[in-house]
Design an enzyme around this catalytic site. Structure first.
Site, PDB file in Angstrom:
ATOM      1  N   CYS A   1      -0.635   4.221   1.916  1.00  0.00           N
ATOM      2  CA  CYS A   1      -0.488   4.167   3.366  1.00  0.00           C
ATOM      3  C   CYS A   1       0.965   4.424   3.790  1.00  0.00           C
ATOM      4  O   CYS A   1       1.215   5.106   4.780  1.00  0.00           O
ATOM      5  CB  CYS A   1      -0.889   2.798   3.917  1.00  0.00           C
ATOM      6  SG  CYS A   1      -2.237   2.001   3.077  1.00  0.00           S
ATOM      7  N   ASP A   2       1.919   3.848   3.059  1.00  0.00           N
ATOM      8  CA  ASP A   2       3.284   3.784   3.584  1.00  0.00           C
ATOM      9  C   ASP A   2       4.308   4.696   2.907  1.00  0.00           C
ATOM     10  O   ASP A   2       5.428   4.823   3.405  1.00  0.00           O
ATOM     11  CB  ASP A   2       3.791   2.332   3.507  1.00  0.00           C
ATOM     12  CG  ASP A   2       2.975   1.407   4.397  1.00  0.00           C
ATOM     13  OD1 ASP A   2       2.394   1.916   5.382  1.00  0.00           O
ATOM     14  OD2 ASP A   2       2.903   0.204   4.109  1.00  0.00           O
TER      15      ASP A   2
ATOM     16  N   CYS B   1       0.830  -1.206   0.000  1.00  0.00           N
ATOM     17  CA  CYS B   1       0.000   0.000   0.000  1.00  0.00           C
ATOM     18  C   CYS B   1       0.865   1.257   0.000  1.00  0.00           C
ATOM     19  O   CYS B   1       1.296   1.720   1.066  1.00  0.00           O
ATOM     20  CB  CYS B   1      -0.944  -0.010   1.203  1.00  0.00           C
ATOM     21  SG  CYS B   1      -2.017   1.425   1.244  1.00  0.00           S
TER      22      CYS B   1
END
Ligand code: NDP
Length: 489
Positions: free
Chosen positions: A193-194, A190
């Site tokens: 997200c990261d 992701c």
């Protein structure tokens, strides 16, 4: 093609479903009940699909939609427009994979739009047409009885006359040494997200599809160098997606390489070992992060023993319909689509599945009169499903002045998918409530006025007066209960 023939018991309102299927349909007991030309039904036993049984259990929903991506939300819109009460169980990833995508340039009618904004609009549309949207996920489906019994992860029990599976697909893994060991320590799937954890670092994206391009572009805001690792001599991504890469000098593509191992120093990833199919040599490629974009696996674990799935796990449809192999269970979107896998296609399939479900209800004798008894109220008016975005105290005061009744403001640091989801649920649950998302990075004056020193903070106003303040993340159910209590007091 699957045919459904119905037998009405003379003199009583019960309708018993009998199926004849080319490939064999599965009855509520899980047995194959039909072969070509044969007519077999559920006329015996407790698993009878008999419309009179809908008053024997509670709560019963004519349509339960499992999943809240484009397929699930459009199914909700169409069930609602058919005046059929429906419940959407949002699942553990409300909005589905589209919420992880940045700009979407192939959504009908939109030149470019953020994936999460598409979902937000669709959720509002479903809510406007009466979909009940729960921040919960299906945990078990019991098909030994009809209406089918669904138990949720929050331990709620409900019954469904029809189920539309829109559970989508989850990320695929490489299955190589080091992948599990370094999961969350440099291996992820992701970028949204990261990516911020990889500021000024060199990373790789594995895969050659549209997702790999998306991930690389998302990473380009942070990482200093991104290498896309493609196992063939060309990418599978659409030409238009590949063309987007030209605008990012920090992204390059390495072809003919197969990942063999992810290496690290116990704490984090340091390299990925690559087999070059041209030179037939295996070498380590230094990297701080490995972003996986190697396709998806359909989320059919919940139903794999209940409906027919293919060898890859995709739900199998009956002919040119969105019926699964089990009467009353339908599927739409990536959970059954191994070929097109597009958000727009999923939305269309959600529409088709809802129409199939409505026909099925009609065929089993779910009359307009019964539908009226089950109908959900439609939401009308300017506040139906709209989250008002606020970037200054002047805007906020204007909103307070405009809104009569309850106003819920979520003070957040910029955009927040979670805040969107919670506020959307409030809009779907309570009529006449105004919801607002206050970006306190811009609206510092709102933060000062209402003593917001952290995020998120939920502020609840009634007729312009502050009546509640909650300085913590809130789940939709919790906030809905707060609003219910305030509205009753
Ligand atoms: P895809 O299945 O399209 O691509 C997966 C990629 O991973 C392929 O290049 C495949 O290689 C590669 N791969 C698979 N297994 C391995 C492995 N073991 N080692 C190395 N590489 C591997 O999946 P996507 O997630 O990219 O896309 C899914 C769908 O979603 C598509 O229909 C896509 O169009 C859509 N999508 C659309 C977007 C948009 O329009 N904005 C954004 C993201 C996705 P190979 O080609 O050799 O098989």
């Amino acid at each position: 093609m699957n045919q459904v023939s119905l037998t009405r018991k003379s003199g009583i309102s019960a309708v018993i479903i009998a199926l004849s299927c080319l490939s064999g349909c599965v009855g509520p007991e899980g047995k194959t009940v039909g072969q070509a030309g044969a007519k077999k039904g559920y006329e015996a036993g407790s698993s009878l699909i008999d419309i009179t049984r809908i008053s024997a259990v509670s709560p019963v929903y004519p349509v339960v939609i499992i999943g809240s991506g484009p397929a699930g939300l459009m199914a909700g819109v169409y069930a609602g427009r058919g005046n059929i009460k429906n419940l959407i169980l949002q699942g553990n990833k409300p909005g589905g994979l589209l919420t992880e995508t940045s700009e979407v340039e192939n959504w009908p009618g939109e030149i470019s739009m953020l994936g999460k904004d598409i979902i937000e609009k669709m959720r509002a549309q479903a809510a406007k047409w009466g979909s009940e949207i729960w921040d919960d996920a299906a945990d078990k489906i019991d098909v030994s009885q009809w209406p089918y019994k669904i138990t949720t992860q929050d331990d709620k029990v409900l019954y469904a006359m029809t189920i539309i599976l829109c559970t989508g697909a989850g990320p695929r893994f490489l299955g190589i040494p080091g992948e599990k060991e370094y999961w969350g320590k440099g291996v992820t799937s992701c970028a949204v997200c990261d990516a911020p954890f990889y500021k000024d670092k060199e990373v790789v994206v594995v895969g050659g599809g549209d997702s790999a391009v998306e991930e690389a572009i998302q990473l380009s805001q942070y990482a200093s160098k991104i290498t896309i690792l493609v196992r063939k001599d060309k990418m599978r991504a659409a030409a238009s997606m590949q063309a987007r890469l030209k605008g990012y000098p920090q992204i390059s593509v390495l072809y003919n390489v197969e990942p063999k191992e992810i290496k690290g120093n116990d704490l984090q990833v340091t390299a990925i070992s690559l087999y070059n199919t041209q030179t037939q040599k295996t070498e380590d490629f230094v990297t701080s992060g490995v972003f996986l974009a190697v396709g998806h696996i359909p989320n059919t674990a919940l139903v794999k023993d209940t409906i027919e799935v293919d060898e890859q796990g995709y739900a199998v449809m009956q002919g040119r319909t969105y019926h699964t192999s089990r009467a009353g269970i339908f599927a739409a979107g990536d959970v059954q689509d191994n070929r097109y896998r597009q958000a727009g296609a999923a939305a269309g399939q959600g529409i088709c599945a809802a129409l199939d479900a409505l026909s099925f209800l009609n065929e089993i004798g779910f009359t307009g009169e019964m539908a009226t008894k089950f109908a959900s109220p439609k939401k009308e008016g300017q506040n139906a499903g709209t989250i008002e975005k606020v970037a200054s105290l002047t805007e906020f005061n204007g909103l307070l002045k405009q809104s009569s009744g309850l106003l819920v403001a979520c003070c957040e640091l910029g955009e927040s998918t979670q805040a969107h989801e919670v506020l959307s649920s409030v809009l779907a649950t309570h009529e006449g409530v105004t919801c607002s998302l206050v970006d306190i990075r811009q609206a510092e004056d709102v933060a000062r006025k209402y003593f917001v020193h952290e995020a998120p903070v939920f502020l609840v106003f009634n007729d312009g007066q502050l009546v509640g303040r909650f300085a913590k993340p809130m789940k939709a159910d919790e906030l809905n209960e707060v609003i219910y209590n305030i509205s009753q007091s």
